[in-house]
Motif scaffolding. Structure first.
Motif, mmCIF file in Angstrom:
data_model
loop_
_atom_site.group_PDB
_atom_site.id
_atom_site.type_symbol
_atom_site.label_atom_id
_atom_site.label_comp_id
_atom_site.label_asym_id
_atom_site.label_seq_id
_atom_site.Cartn_x
_atom_site.Cartn_y
_atom_site.Cartn_z
ATOM 1 N N ILE A 41 -7.155 2.332 -0.710
ATOM 2 C CA ILE A 41 -5.893 1.580 -0.656
ATOM 3 C C ILE A 41 -5.544 1.231 0.799
ATOM 4 N N LEU A 49 1.413 5.095 -1.989
ATOM 5 C CA LEU A 49 0.398 4.962 -3.041
ATOM 6 C C LEU A 49 -0.723 5.980 -2.888
ATOM 7 N N ASP A 100 -2.710 -3.197 -3.238
ATOM 8 C CA ASP A 100 -1.777 -2.349 -3.972
ATOM 9 C C ASP A 100 -1.529 -2.814 -5.411
#
Length: 156
Positions: A41, A49, A100
């Motif tokens: 990510i 996240l 994301d």
């Protein structure tokens, strides 16, 4: 009717175990997807996240073990090779996902597919009077429905 050592119909539990192995395979793919998006990510939401994806893969890892142990409890053998997992995969395989929204959409899509498998198992477990599997599927379904809701709220 022949009963196994926990008092359930062996024919029905064999069918449930086949479906649990399909679920196990899909959970293994889901788990690996979560590891991949955790590692890869990028962007302004990285910190939030990265932590969330770790929470989800730890949970998925625990569920993999619970599913395999349930298969053993029913008197069958859990699948345990990557070839078996890929052969039974219905969840999408996420590769090189670092964005994301794509990562969260992968989670939503994967959980939606897992829920479908789990609801099928829930029906069979109810028919077989298999409360252990029934309870496990109910718990999984409740948690995953909430996770989907949260992920979709995040996407909005």
């Amino acid at each position: 009717m022949t009963l196994n050592s926990i008092g359930l119909d062996t024919i029905k539990t064999k069918e449930i175990a086949v479906d649990l192995n399909k679920l196990l395979s899909n959970f293994q793919i889901y788990y690996q997807n979560l590891r991949g998006i955790h590692w890869n990510i990028k962007g302004k939401r990285f910190f939030d996240l990265h932590v969330k994806f770790e929470e989800l893969y730890n949970d998925a890892n625990m569920k993999v073990d619970l599913i395999a142990e349930r298969i053993l409890t029913l008197g069958e053998t859990p699948l345990h090779t990557f070839n078996d997992y890929v052969a039974h995969a219905q969840v999408p395989i996420g590769k090189n996902i670092s964005h994301d929204e794509k990562a969260v959409l992968l989670i939503v899509d994967s959980l939606t597919k897992l829920l479908k498998i789990e609801r099928g198992i829930l029906d069979k477990a109810g028919d077989a009077n298999d409360e252990g599997t029934n309870s496990m599927m109910s718990d999984f379904i409740t948690e995953q429905e909430k996770t989907i809701w949260m992920m979709k709220a995040w996407l909005s």
